[in-house]
Design an enzyme around this catalytic site. Structure first.
Site, PDB file in Angstrom:
ATOM      1  N   ASP A  54       0.854  -1.216  -0.135  1.00  0.00           N
ATOM      2  CA  ASP A  54      -0.497  -0.075  -0.067  1.00  0.00           C
ATOM      3  C   ASP A  54       0.589   1.458   0.355  1.00  0.00           C
ATOM      4  O   ASP A  54       1.615   1.058   0.652  1.00  0.00           O
ATOM      5  CB  ASP A  54      -0.942  -0.140   1.281  1.00  0.00           C
ATOM      6  N   VAL A  55       0.191   2.241  -0.896  1.00  0.00           N
ATOM      7  CA  VAL A  55       1.746   3.542  -0.763  1.00  0.00           C
ATOM      8  C   VAL A  55       1.742   4.192   0.122  1.00  0.00           C
ATOM      9  O   VAL A  55       2.394   4.839  -0.401  1.00  0.00           O
ATOM     10  CB  VAL A  55       1.814   3.799  -2.972  1.00  0.00           C
ATOM     11  N   ASN A  81       4.160   4.679 -10.079  1.00  0.00           N
ATOM     12  CA  ASN A  81       3.170   4.260 -11.338  1.00  0.00           C
ATOM     13  C   ASN A  81       1.473   4.151 -10.029  1.00  0.00           C
ATOM     14  O   ASN A  81       0.373   4.569 -11.244  1.00  0.00           O
ATOM     15  CB  ASN A  81       3.185   3.153 -11.680  1.00  0.00           C
ATOM     16  N   TYR A 146      -8.288  14.085  -8.443  1.00  0.00           N
ATOM     17  CA  TYR A 146      -7.222  13.777  -9.903  1.00  0.00           C
ATOM     18  C   TYR A 146      -6.457  14.797 -10.642  1.00  0.00           C
ATOM     19  O   TYR A 146      -5.344  14.686 -10.567  1.00  0.00           O
ATOM     20  CB  TYR A 146      -8.225  12.869 -11.026  1.00  0.00           C
ATOM     21  N   LYS A 150      -2.724  15.253 -10.251  1.00  0.00           N
ATOM     22  CA  LYS A 150      -1.613  14.501 -11.068  1.00  0.00           C
ATOM     23  C   LYS A 150      -0.526  15.775 -11.502  1.00  0.00           C
ATOM     24  O   LYS A 150       0.981  15.953 -11.977  1.00  0.00           O
ATOM     25  CB  LYS A 150      -1.906  14.096 -11.922  1.00  0.00           C
ATOM     26  N   THR A 181      -6.481  -0.028 -20.276  1.00  0.00           N
ATOM     27  CA  THR A 181      -6.049  -0.029 -19.511  1.00  0.00           C
ATOM     28  C   THR A 181      -6.817  -1.180 -18.436  1.00  0.00           C
ATOM     29  O   THR A 181      -8.373  -0.469 -19.062  1.00  0.00           O
ATOM     30  CB  THR A 181      -4.948   0.273 -18.534  1.00  0.00           C
TER      31      THR A 181
END
Length: 239
Positions: A54-55, A81, A146, A150, A181
């Site tokens: 878990d980042v 990523n 988002y 980003k 994806t």
């Protein structure tokens, strides 16, 4: 012989999509790869080991980097990523959803770079690639959190590039456009159609297109490149 033979790499969000392709392409180029994700990962083949990760968990980051140091004595490549999307308009965005997206997409990148630098600075070498998005450089309706996360990745990457260049460490960002994806295939037809209609090439990309760009940026072929935002977007940002 691959161009990354002997390099040690860490790739997050590698269970599927872009991360899976990046881990595979780096291994094919000769790197020893640790591929991490919160999802279960299938066997990715030779030269790739998988770890649950878990980042947003700083302690888990430290454990994984400590393991890489114990096994290899170094870390040459970090690819941040792992990420999630969110589709809420600004006026409807809950604080809980904002915090979730920022924690994974932005804070996870911060912790990852801090942990990688812990090994890269003493060895005075390393290459970091942070996966941003075309939504980090331009706007579409909705996806407010988002967008914020980003765009932050872009400025964080530039900060790392200028801060550690004299220590032999490079940092670059890749900005995927519409890539096929599980994330994009789970979006509405309307949203996907809008992205593809606005892409000059008229088609979407594949995860391997992003992976090859990453492989170039972490290789010696890109030794004089740092602090760049590289779109892999079929011309979307060139409009």
């Amino acid at each position: 012989m691959g161009t990354l033979t002997g390099r040690v790499a860490l790739v997050t969000g590698a269970a599927q999509g872009i991360g899976h392709a990046v881990a595979t392409v780096l291994a094919e180029a000769g790197a020893e790869v640790t591929a991490t994700d919160v999802r279960d990962q299938s066997d990715l083949g030779d030269h790739i080991r998988t770890r649950s990760h878990d980042v947003t968990d700083a302690a888990r980051w430290a454990e994984i980097v400590d393991e890489i140091e114990a096994d290899h004595g170094r870390l040459d490549i970090l690819v941040n990523n792992a990420g999630v999307s969110g589709y809420d308009d600004l006026h409807e965005l809950s604080l809980a959803e904002w915090n979730r997206i920022i924690a994974i997409n932005q804070t996870g990148v911060l912790i990852g770079m801090q942990q990688a630098l812990r090994l890269m600075r003493p060895q005075r070498s390393g290459a970091i690639v942070n996966i941003s998005s075309i939504c980090g450089a331009t706007s579409v309706k909705g996806v407010a959190a988002y967008h914020a996360s980003k765009h932050a990745v872009l400025t964080m990457t530039k900060n790392a590039a200028v801060s550690y260049a004299r220590e032999g460490i490079r940092a670059n960002a890749v900005l995927p456009g519409w890539i096929r994806t599980p994330l994009t295939l789970g979006q509405t037809d309307e949203l996907n159609g809008a992205f593809l209609d606005a892409t000059p090439m008229g088609v979407g990309g594949e995860p391997v297109d992003v992976a090859r760009a990453v492989s170039f940026l972490v290789s010696d072929d890109a030794r004089f490149i740092t602090g760049v935002d590289l779109p892999v977007d079929g011309g979307y940002l060139a409009r």
